[in-house]
Design a protein around this motif. Structure first.
Motif, PDB file in Angstrom:
ATOM      1  N   GLN A  51      -9.876   7.834   3.851  1.00  0.00           N
ATOM      2  CA  GLN A  51      -9.110   6.909   3.246  1.00  0.00           C
ATOM      3  C   GLN A  51      -9.603   5.883   2.283  1.00  0.00           C
ATOM      4  O   GLN A  51      -9.104   5.074   1.469  1.00  0.00           O
ATOM      5  CB  GLN A  51      -8.614   5.918   4.566  1.00  0.00           C
ATOM      6  CG  GLN A  51      -7.633   6.833   5.433  1.00  0.00           C
ATOM      7  CD  GLN A  51      -7.173   6.083   6.537  1.00  0.00           C
ATOM      8  OE1 GLN A  51      -6.907   4.886   6.448  1.00  0.00           O
ATOM      9  NE2 GLN A  51      -6.817   6.597   7.782  1.00  0.00           N
ATOM     10  N   PRO A  55      -5.907   6.198   0.719  1.00  0.00           N
ATOM     11  CA  PRO A  55      -5.187   5.574   1.648  1.00  0.00           C
ATOM     12  C   PRO A  55      -4.135   6.250   2.309  1.00  0.00           C
ATOM     13  O   PRO A  55      -3.879   6.188   3.445  1.00  0.00           O
ATOM     14  CB  PRO A  55      -4.926   4.071   1.341  1.00  0.00           C
ATOM     15  CG  PRO A  55      -5.030   4.386  -0.293  1.00  0.00           C
ATOM     16  CD  PRO A  55      -5.957   5.256  -0.581  1.00  0.00           C
ATOM     17  N   ARG A 184      -6.960  -0.114  13.120  1.00  0.00           N
ATOM     18  CA  ARG A 184      -7.439  -0.379  11.776  1.00  0.00           C
ATOM     19  C   ARG A 184      -8.937   0.141  11.942  1.00  0.00           C
ATOM     20  O   ARG A 184      -9.617   0.327  11.012  1.00  0.00           O
ATOM     21  CB  ARG A 184      -7.411  -1.950  11.531  1.00  0.00           C
ATOM     22  CG  ARG A 184      -6.156  -2.209  11.020  1.00  0.00           C
ATOM     23  CD  ARG A 184      -5.748  -1.849   9.769  1.00  0.00           C
ATOM     24  NE  ARG A 184      -4.570  -2.405   9.427  1.00  0.00           N
ATOM     25  CZ  ARG A 184      -4.587  -3.452   8.796  1.00  0.00           C
ATOM     26  NH1 ARG A 184      -5.383  -4.143   8.234  1.00  0.00           N
ATOM     27  NH2 ARG A 184      -3.180  -4.163   8.239  1.00  0.00           N
ATOM     28  N   THR A 226      -6.565  -1.075   5.675  1.00  0.00           N
ATOM     29  CA  THR A 226      -5.453  -0.267   5.339  1.00  0.00           C
ATOM     30  C   THR A 226      -4.554  -0.183   6.288  1.00  0.00           C
ATOM     31  O   THR A 226      -4.821   0.099   7.592  1.00  0.00           O
ATOM     32  CB  THR A 226      -6.118   1.020   4.835  1.00  0.00           C
ATOM     33  OG1 THR A 226      -6.917   1.114   3.960  1.00  0.00           O
ATOM     34  CG2 THR A 226      -4.787   2.038   4.465  1.00  0.00           C
ATOM     35  N   GLN A 228      -2.178   1.551   8.936  1.00  0.00           N
ATOM     36  CA  GLN A 228      -2.134   2.707   9.470  1.00  0.00           C
ATOM     37  C   GLN A 228      -0.790   3.314   9.285  1.00  0.00           C
ATOM     38  O   GLN A 228      -0.558   4.569   9.529  1.00  0.00           O
ATOM     39  CB  GLN A 228      -3.042   2.725  10.454  1.00  0.00           C
ATOM     40  CG  GLN A 228      -4.441   2.723  10.497  1.00  0.00           C
ATOM     41  CD  GLN A 228      -5.255   3.520   9.216  1.00  0.00           C
ATOM     42  OE1 GLN A 228      -5.280   4.679   9.509  1.00  0.00           O
ATOM     43  NE2 GLN A 228      -5.768   2.998   8.253  1.00  0.00           N
ATOM     44  N   ALA A 231      -0.086   2.688   4.734  1.00  0.00           N
ATOM     45  CA  ALA A 231      -1.109   3.064   3.896  1.00  0.00           C
ATOM     46  C   ALA A 231      -1.356   1.716   2.919  1.00  0.00           C
ATOM     47  O   ALA A 231      -2.070   1.873   1.724  1.00  0.00           O
ATOM     48  CB  ALA A 231      -0.858   4.146   3.132  1.00  0.00           C
ATOM     49  N   GLU A 232      -0.812   0.824   3.001  1.00  0.00           N
ATOM     50  CA  GLU A 232      -1.046  -0.599   2.244  1.00  0.00           C
ATOM     51  C   GLU A 232      -2.316  -1.355   2.583  1.00  0.00           C
ATOM     52  O   GLU A 232      -2.552  -1.351   3.663  1.00  0.00           O
ATOM     53  CB  GLU A 232       0.210  -1.273   2.295  1.00  0.00           C
ATOM     54  CG  GLU A 232       1.750  -0.645   1.713  1.00  0.00           C
ATOM     55  CD  GLU A 232       2.746  -1.707   1.725  1.00  0.00           C
ATOM     56  OE1 GLU A 232       2.747  -2.956   2.263  1.00  0.00           O
ATOM     57  OE2 GLU A 232       3.865  -1.353   1.324  1.00  0.00           O
ATOM     58  N   ARG A 233      -2.707  -1.845   1.498  1.00  0.00           N
ATOM     59  CA  ARG A 233      -4.138  -2.581   1.885  1.00  0.00           C
ATOM     60  C   ARG A 233      -3.949  -3.924   1.620  1.00  0.00           C
ATOM     61  O   ARG A 233      -3.061  -4.520   0.757  1.00  0.00           O
ATOM     62  CB  ARG A 233      -5.254  -2.093   0.916  1.00  0.00           C
ATOM     63  CG  ARG A 233      -5.771  -0.887   1.255  1.00  0.00           C
ATOM     64  CD  ARG A 233      -6.984  -0.133   0.544  1.00  0.00           C
ATOM     65  NE  ARG A 233      -7.701   0.870   1.265  1.00  0.00           N
ATOM     66  CZ  ARG A 233      -8.373   1.671   0.464  1.00  0.00           C
ATOM     67  NH1 ARG A 233      -8.177   1.659  -0.926  1.00  0.00           N
ATOM     68  NH2 ARG A 233      -8.707   2.825   0.894  1.00  0.00           N
TER      69      ARG A 233
END
Length: 275
Positions: A51, A55, A184, A226, A228, A231-233
């Motif tokens: 990831q 990600p 996370r 990220t 889960q 998949a955005e950070r």
């Protein structure tokens, strides 16, 4: 220590950096939980894909099949069952600085992974964890090995430390990102009923029938930022760990474990600090 600390959850990740599952129990082998991170995705040249680079891997999941295989699922695609490879030939996989011999999965698995990620990818299987990858010598006893996990067989976190971290996040400049869920941090085991950050002082512990050596705190990376599910950070928890919980230049959360014995962990097992 508060009364009656227990094992709150067990997590197994059959494919490194892909979503795993939470069984009610899991066998402890010398190199980690049974079936944990025995598979890894790589670039064609053997460098691992996690990831950190992709990600999107958070959106895929892997579940174990009888005999050591895995069922891969991901949004927008059909599930794929992958059996343990029959071939005995190996290729080299690079896990950080470690070069590890592994067995290639079949072409269908490579195609599935490549289609999902949008880059050329390969799926590899760790056929002989008992001698393929030694633990770092400065932390290991002779003969101790690890799977495709980052560095150590298991990672322990505690519910109280996550609550404390989330309280700090709520007071910071990215409070809207919290509270963060435990996924996370991709732990192997989660302990409930202990004080926040108590794990920083542990040296040996027992969970149920299995004893573990506490090797070192777990340095955290961008994967923890990220989401889960999407998949955005974001910025958390690294922003808050940098301010409140670090060892030197490392931002830490949780402790890496090495099994001293084998056995089976079950949710609800008693937890004990031995040293």
């Amino acid at each position: 220590m508060p009364n009656n600390p227990v094992l709150n959850a067990v997590h197994v990740y059959p494919v490194k950096s892909v979503a795993g599952f939470a069984p009610g129990e899991a066998a402890v082998e010398p190199w980690g939980l049974a079936g944990d991170r025995r598979w890894v995705l790589t670039e064609p040249d053997g460098k691992m894909i996690t990831q950190r680079q992709q990600p999107r891997l958070a959106l895929a999941s892997a579940r174990p099949l009888p005999g050591g295989g895995v069922r891969l699922t991901a949004p927008g695609g059909e599930p794929l069952d992958v059996a343990v490879p029959d071939e005995i030939c190996t290729v080299t996989v690079q896990i950080f600085r470690d070069k590890v011999e592994a067995v290639p999965a079949d072409a269908a698995a490579d195609a599935w992974a490549s289609d999902f990620l949008g880059v050329e990818a390969r799926l590899r299987y760790l056929d002989a964890p008992q001698h393929r990858r030694p633990i770092k010598p400065e932390y290991a006893r002779p003969g101790e090995t690890v799977s495709f996990a980052d560095a150590f067989p298991l990672l322990l976190t505690t519910a109280a430390s996550l609550d404390a971290l989330n309280s700090l996040i709520a007071q910071g400049d990215h409070a809207d990102e919290g509270p963060l869920p435990m996924n996370r941090f991709r732990p192997s085991v989660v302990i409930d009923g202990v004080a926040p950050w108590a794990e920083d002082d542990w040296r040996r512990v027992r969970i149920g029938e299995v004893a573990f050596r506490v090797a070192q705190p777990c340095a955290r990376c961008v994967i923890t930022t990220t989401d889960q599910r999407t998949a955005e950070r974001g910025k958390e928890p690294l922003r808050t760990l940098a301010r409140h919980h670090r060892v030197g230049d490392q931002l830490v959360f949780g402790q890496n474990l090495v099994p001293e014995t084998t056995g089976t962990l079950r949710v609800g097992d008693a937890f004990e600090v031995l040293e």
